[in-house]
Design a protein around this motif. Structure first.
Motif, PDB file in Angstrom:
ATOM      1  N   TYR A  12       0.859  -1.182  -0.636  1.00 40.32           N
ATOM      2  CA  TYR A  12      -0.176  -0.150   0.147  1.00 40.32           C
ATOM      3  C   TYR A  12       0.499   1.116   0.109  1.00 40.32           C
ATOM      4  N   VAL A  13      -0.136   2.721  -0.636  1.00 42.21           N
ATOM      5  CA  VAL A  13       1.112   3.462  -0.385  1.00 42.21           C
ATOM      6  C   VAL A  13      -0.002   4.788  -0.558  1.00 42.21           C
ATOM      7  N   GLY A  14       0.404   6.369   0.631  1.00 48.28           N
ATOM      8  CA  GLY A  14      -0.702   6.765   0.821  1.00 48.28           C
ATOM      9  C   GLY A  14      -0.021   8.500   1.269  1.00 48.28           C
ATOM     10  N   GLY A  15      -0.819   9.174   1.491  1.00 49.18           N
ATOM     11  CA  GLY A  15      -0.236   9.637   1.690  1.00 49.18           C
ATOM     12  C   GLY A  15      -0.652  10.338   3.625  1.00 49.18           C
ATOM     13  N   ASP A  16      -0.718  11.350   4.064  1.00 43.98           N
ATOM     14  CA  ASP A  16      -1.693  12.285   4.894  1.00 43.98           C
ATOM     15  C   ASP A  16      -1.197  13.948   5.252  1.00 43.98           C
ATOM     16  N   VAL A  17      -2.186  14.263   5.730  1.00 46.06           N
ATOM     17  CA  VAL A  17      -1.884  16.013   5.929  1.00 46.06           C
ATOM     18  C   VAL A  17      -2.121  16.275   7.581  1.00 46.06           C
ATOM     19  N   GLY A  18      -1.301  16.458   8.452  1.00 44.46           N
ATOM     20  CA  GLY A  18      -1.245  16.998  10.018  1.00 44.46           C
ATOM     21  C   GLY A  18      -0.723  18.070  10.098  1.00 44.46           C
ATOM     22  N   SER A  19      -0.763  17.876  11.775  1.00 47.49           N
ATOM     23  CA  SER A  19       0.032  18.964  12.648  1.00 47.49           C
ATOM     24  C   SER A  19       0.828  18.980  14.002  1.00 47.49           C
ATOM     25  N   THR A  20       1.526  20.118  14.239  1.00 52.66           N
ATOM     26  CA  THR A  20       2.598  18.912  14.792  1.00 52.66           C
ATOM     27  C   THR A  20       3.271  19.943  15.724  1.00 52.66           C
ATOM     28  N   LYS A  21       3.128  19.245  16.727  1.00 56.39           N
ATOM     29  CA  LYS A  21       3.670  20.670  17.759  1.00 56.39           C
ATOM     30  C   LYS A  21       4.852  19.896  18.399  1.00 56.39           C
ATOM     31  N   VAL A  22       5.609  20.728  19.082  1.00 58.77           N
ATOM     32  CA  VAL A  22       6.819  20.635  19.882  1.00 58.77           C
ATOM     33  C   VAL A  22       6.533  22.011  20.456  1.00 58.77           C
ATOM     34  N   ASP A  23       7.049  21.170  21.481  1.00 59.42           N
ATOM     35  CA  ASP A  23       7.020  22.312  23.175  1.00 59.42           C
ATOM     36  C   ASP A  23       7.842  23.497  23.143  1.00 59.42           C
ATOM     37  N   ASP A  24       9.146  23.320  22.866  1.00 61.56           N
ATOM     38  CA  ASP A  24       9.422  24.617  22.890  1.00 61.56           C
ATOM     39  C   ASP A  24       9.254  25.644  21.919  1.00 61.56           C
ATOM     40  N   LEU A  25       7.968  25.356  20.776  1.00 62.73           N
ATOM     41  CA  LEU A  25       8.587  26.112  20.012  1.00 62.73           C
ATOM     42  C   LEU A  25       7.181  26.997  19.748  1.00 62.73           C
ATOM     43  N   ASP A  26       6.890  27.628  19.434  1.00 67.48           N
ATOM     44  CA  ASP A  26       5.446  28.437  20.120  1.00 67.48           C
ATOM     45  C   ASP A  26       4.193  28.001  18.129  1.00 67.48           C
ATOM     46  N   GLY A  27       3.074  27.624  18.781  1.00 67.92           N
ATOM     47  CA  GLY A  27       2.145  27.298  17.704  1.00 67.92           C
ATOM     48  C   GLY A  27       2.326  25.377  17.154  1.00 67.92           C
ATOM     49  N   ARG A  28       0.861  25.340  16.418  1.00 68.47           N
ATOM     50  CA  ARG A  28       1.535  24.232  15.456  1.00 68.47           C
ATOM     51  C   ARG A  28       1.396  24.525  14.215  1.00 68.47           C
ATOM     52  N   LYS A  29       2.024  23.709  13.631  1.00 67.48           N
ATOM     53  CA  LYS A  29       2.274  23.750  12.021  1.00 67.48           C
ATOM     54  C   LYS A  29       2.017  22.895  11.402  1.00 67.48           C
ATOM     55  N   THR A  30       1.626  22.909   9.936  1.00 70.65           N
ATOM     56  CA  THR A  30       1.210  21.569   9.576  1.00 70.65           C
ATOM     57  C   THR A  30       2.225  20.235   8.628  1.00 70.65           C
ATOM     58  N   SER A  31       1.384  19.644   8.643  1.00 72.73           N
ATOM     59  CA  SER A  31       2.681  18.578   8.644  1.00 72.73           C
ATOM     60  C   SER A  31       2.221  17.797   7.283  1.00 72.73           C
ATOM     61  N   VAL A  32       2.818  17.428   6.425  1.00 73.14           N
ATOM     62  CA  VAL A  32       2.341  16.711   4.687  1.00 73.14           C
ATOM     63  C   VAL A  32       3.729  15.029   4.776  1.00 73.14           C
ATOM     64  N   GLY A  33       2.844  13.996   4.752  1.00 73.16           N
ATOM     65  CA  GLY A  33       4.072  12.651   4.833  1.00 73.16           C
ATOM     66  C   GLY A  33       3.112  12.071   3.600  1.00 73.16           C
ATOM     67  N   ILE A  34       4.424  11.521   3.106  1.00 69.25           N
ATOM     68  CA  ILE A  34       4.014  10.591   2.642  1.00 69.25           C
ATOM     69  C   ILE A  34       4.038   9.127   3.149  1.00 69.25           C
ATOM     70  N   PHE A  35       3.411   7.693   2.995  1.00 68.69           N
ATOM     71  CA  PHE A  35       3.963   6.190   3.340  1.00 68.69           C
ATOM     72  C   PHE A  35       3.584   5.087   2.836  1.00 68.69           C
ATOM     73  N   GLY A  36       4.540   3.823   2.589  1.00 70.95           N
ATOM     74  CA  GLY A  36       4.305   2.636   1.690  1.00 70.95           C
ATOM     75  C   GLY A  36       4.498   1.546   2.536  1.00 70.95           C
ATOM     76  N   GLY A  37       4.154   0.313   2.568  1.00 66.10           N
ATOM     77  CA  GLY A  37       4.272  -0.318   3.150  1.00 66.10           C
ATOM     78  C   GLY A  37       3.797  -2.137   3.176  1.00 66.10           C
ATOM     79  N   TYR A  38       3.916  -2.991   3.455  1.00 72.61           N
ATOM     80  CA  TYR A  38       3.734  -4.279   3.364  1.00 72.61           C
ATOM     81  C   TYR A  38       2.548  -4.606   4.508  1.00 72.61           C
ATOM     82  N   THR A  39       0.873  -5.300   4.135  1.00 74.21           N
ATOM     83  CA  THR A  39       0.244  -5.660   4.988  1.00 74.21           C
ATOM     84  C   THR A  39       0.305  -7.510   5.412  1.00 74.21           C
ATOM     85  N   PHE A  40       0.595  -8.602   5.833  1.00 66.13           N
ATOM     86  CA  PHE A  40       1.296  -9.249   5.841  1.00 66.13           C
ATOM     87  C   PHE A  40      -0.543 -10.266   6.532  1.00 66.13           C
TER      88      PHE A  40
END
Length: 155
Positions: free
Chosen positions: A26-54
């Motif tokens: 499988y392959v896919g993508g996602d959109v999200g929000s990242t929060k880092v404790d020492d930095l102000d605010g949340r920022k938009t994240s974008v990812g891609i992924f691929g895998g194998y389901t047994f």
């Protein structure tokens, strides 16, 4: 006796072939929000992924995520995970992720790398045999978290 052995062999081969048809890439993508404790605010994240389901309970997945940008700092994540799923209803499963990720922080004047354990939890929904959606929370490193919504295509 030979007919019985032949029938048993054919039955074993057929059951193996049926179980072998279930695993998939499988392959896919996602959109999200990242929060880092020492930095102000949340920022938009974008990812891609691929895998194998047994099977319905076990997958291996690799991914890349642009974690966000704060002023002059950019965070990227490269990961490899094992995912354990448990079906809870028709087409719905909860899952846990445990893996390794390499974080890259780019900033004015240089960049740093950090390798840490990755863990997360999520819920997936199988829309069709080929298309699934998921909502996931990840902790790539202590003091940081990401929540994302994604879609995967299974083939």
């Amino acid at each position: 006796m030979i007919k019985q052995i032949t029938a048993a062999t054919l039955l074993a081969v057929a059951s193996f072939a049926a179980s072998a048809a279930e695993p998939s890439f499988y392959v896919g993508g996602d959109v999200g929000s990242t929060k880092v404790d020492d930095l102000d605010g949340r920022k938009t994240s974008v990812g891609i992924f691929g895998g194998y389901t047994f099977d319905e309970n076990f997958s291996v997945e690799a991914g890349f995520r642009r974690g966000g940008k704060w002023d002059d700092l950019k965070i990227n994540q490269l990961s490899l995970s094992v995912i354990g799923s448990v079906p809870v209803a028709d087409q719905v499963a909860v899952y846990g992720r445990l893996g390794y990720n390499r974080l890259e922080s780019k900033y004015d004047g240089g960049k740093e790398h950090e390798s840490k354990a990755l863990y997360g939890v999520g819920v997936s929904y199988q829309f069709t045999k080929e298309v699934s959606g998921r909502v996931e929370w990840q902790r790539p490193v202590s003091g940081a978290q990401n929540i994302s919504v994604g879609v995967a295509y299974h083939f």
